[in-house]
Write an enzyme that holds these catalytic residues in place. Structure first.
Site, PDB file in Angstrom:
ATOM      1  CE  LYS A   1      58.772  56.231  59.469  1.00 24.85           C
ATOM      2  NZ  LYS A   1      58.368  55.754  58.197  1.00 24.85           N
TER       3      LYS A   1
ATOM      4  CG  HIS B   1      53.027  57.082  61.957  1.00 25.05           C
ATOM      5  ND1 HIS B   1      54.153  57.604  61.352  1.00 25.05           N
ATOM      6  CD2 HIS B   1      52.843  55.864  61.399  1.00 25.05           C
ATOM      7  CE1 HIS B   1      54.621  56.754  60.470  1.00 25.05           C
ATOM      8  NE2 HIS B   1      53.851  55.679  60.468  1.00 25.05           N
TER       9      HIS B   1
ATOM     10  CG  ASP C   1      64.064  52.506  85.356  1.00 27.51           C
ATOM     11  OD1 ASP C   1      62.897  52.163  85.634  1.00 27.51           O
ATOM     12  OD2 ASP C   1      65.057  51.766  85.495  1.00 27.51           O
TER      13      ASP C   1
END
Length: 483
Positions: free
Chosen positions: A403, A223, A230
């Site tokens: 979240k 998930h 770079d």
């Protein structure tokens, strides 16, 4: 006895036998999960068996997880040195916020090898168009390597734009690697990825299925959403790749998410996480430590960051444990944004105790479902929090997928892990834990801005729900350990 009665007897007998297997199999330790599956198997025998086959696989780790290179490439010496300093209580913090949460940092360092870095610069993105505009600018400027990892990459306009840009960079000689979850990105096809591969880019799928469009491994999905450019710029957060994340879905409308762009030594940890996942998915385990992947990074700021990952291969639920530690440390406020609120008993108790202790607990969830059972289970747990005086907001401007956890406007978590059983136990997740008052206040301010397009759910309103809604909540809550 007729044939129907005989067949019914066989089904009942097999179902009872299967239920005993569920109870006594040594690998299933979660009693809540066991009871939930027993209910499914006994109440809907045939359908329950099919659901168990798809959702409850619990293969031996020796078969699922071939972590040949669990060693933290490029970070070994720094990790050992930091562990020694913390054990001897001799670590010199560069900023006061990190020092204030030394016990939390120590837990993540010793148990998750999450190195603390304090030289980072962080940019917060809450809008998909702004996040992908910044990401595409950074990719365009890449000269050495681009590592991309998403749970979902859709075969739509945004997905094509990303693949076309990555193909262009691969033709320029940049090393491009793309890792996607086979279930989350099930719409991807070999043809869609062929130009990138032809240009020299590499693509791997996490836990792929042998069958087109059918993947029986519904658990143990990757998930995580990471991009490393770079070895100097890292992205982590909730946005996947698809037009809906730009707010173009007629079903969800505006998509409210949170993502971080990080510059500083924390990028080494994000890079290491990608390498481990890539080598797990690749048959050749072909990424080895080379200086170009971990270049010297000049100090970009003073923000402290730990990159913490967890998954089914972990002995402990590292991200959940960090959530718990943050919640129990709260003295004034807690801000949580999550699309799914299905906490286990430890997290639920910690939040209730915080609220009952006078901490201002604020939780924001969507006002619409994307998964019905999960939505009704979420409302059930929200009802528990309303009884403690928690402020609950239903985001009504689209769909909130962020979240985030912010404590005392001092520390914050942004990542891929939801507040639910699946993120705590079954999915591979990664979060950035930021020890910086400025970033925490920026995130809490974003929450407060979202209140303007949300509805306050009071206990009185919640108690007025219909009897049918109560039934759906009750059933979904019983199933919550396996959702």
């Amino acid at each position: 006895m007729n044939i129907t009665s005989w067949m019914l007897g066989i089904i009942i007998l097999l179902n009872i036998l299967f239920a005993f297997i569920v109870i006594f199999q040594g690998r299933r330790k979660d009693i809540g999960s066991t009871w939930a599956w027993l209910m499914v198997l006994l109440l809907i025998p045939i359908v329950g068996f099919v659901l168990y086959i798809f959702f409850a696989q619990n293969f031996k780790r020796s078969r699922l997880f071939y972590w040949d290179d669990i060693k933290k490439r490029g970070l070994d010496q720094g990790l050992k040195s930091q562990v020694s300093q913390f054990r001897a209580q001799q670590f010199q913090f560069r900023n006061s916020t990190s020092a204030e949460y030394g016990d939390l940092i120590t837990m993540n360092l010793l148990n998750n090898q999450a190195v603390l870095t304090e030289d980072n610069q962080v940019e917060v993105y809450t809008d998909g168009k702004e996040k992908f505009a910044a990401l595409f600018r950074d990719i365009e400027q890449a000269t050495e390597s681009i590592h991309v990892q998403y749970y979902i990459i859709q075969k739509d306009n945004l997905g094509r734009e990303l693949l076309d840009l990555l193909t262009k960079k691969a033709r320029e000689g940049v090393m491009v690697r793309v890792l996607y979850d086979d279930l989350g990105s099930r719409s991807l096809t070999k043809k869609f990825l062929s130009n990138l591969r032809a240009a020299g880019g590499q693509v791997e799928a996490f836990f792929p299925s042998k069958f087109r469009l059918i993947n029986l491994r519904l658990n143990y999905r990757n998930h995580r959403k990471l991009v490393i450019i770079d070895g100097r710029i890292g992205y982590v957060g909730g946005f996947n790749v698809g037009d809906e994340y730009l707010g173009l879905s007629s079903k969800f409308g505006y998509w409210r998410d949170t993502h971080l762009r990080i510059e500083g030594a924390a990028v080494y940890s994000i890079q290491t996480r990608f390498i481990l996942d890539w080598n797990q998915a690749s048959e050749h385990h072909d990424i080895t430590y080379v200086p170009s992947l971990f270049p010297p990074i000049p100090s970009k700021g003073e923000k402290g960051i730990q990159i913490v990952s967890s998954g089914p291969e972990s002995e402990y639920e590292h991200i959940k444990n960090t959530y718990l530690k943050m919640i129990t440390s709260a003295r004034s406020s807690i801000y949580i944004q999550t699309p799914y609120f299905i906490p286990d008993s430890s997290v639920l108790d910690a939040l209730r105790i915080a609220a009952l202790s006078g901490v201002e607990v604020n939780i924001m969830i969507p006002d619409k479902p994307d998964h019905m059972f999960v939505y009704w289970a979420t409302l059930s747990y929200i009802g528990e929090m309303l009884k403690t005086g928690t402020n609950v907001y239903l985001y009504s401007n689209g769909f909130v997928h962020a979240k985030t956890l912010v404590v005392d406007e001092r520390i914050a978590s942004v990542g891929t892990a939801n507040f639910d059983f699946r993120s705590f136990k079954l999915n591979f997740e990664v979060n950035a834990f930021v020890y910086d008052e400025g970033t925490a206040q920026q995130l809490s301010h974003a929450f407060q801005e979202d209140i303007n397009v949300s509805e306050l759910l009071t206990l009185e309103k919640y108690q007025q729900r219909s009897r049918w809604v109560r039934v759906k909540e009750s059933i979904s809550r019983l199933l919550s350990p396996i959702l």
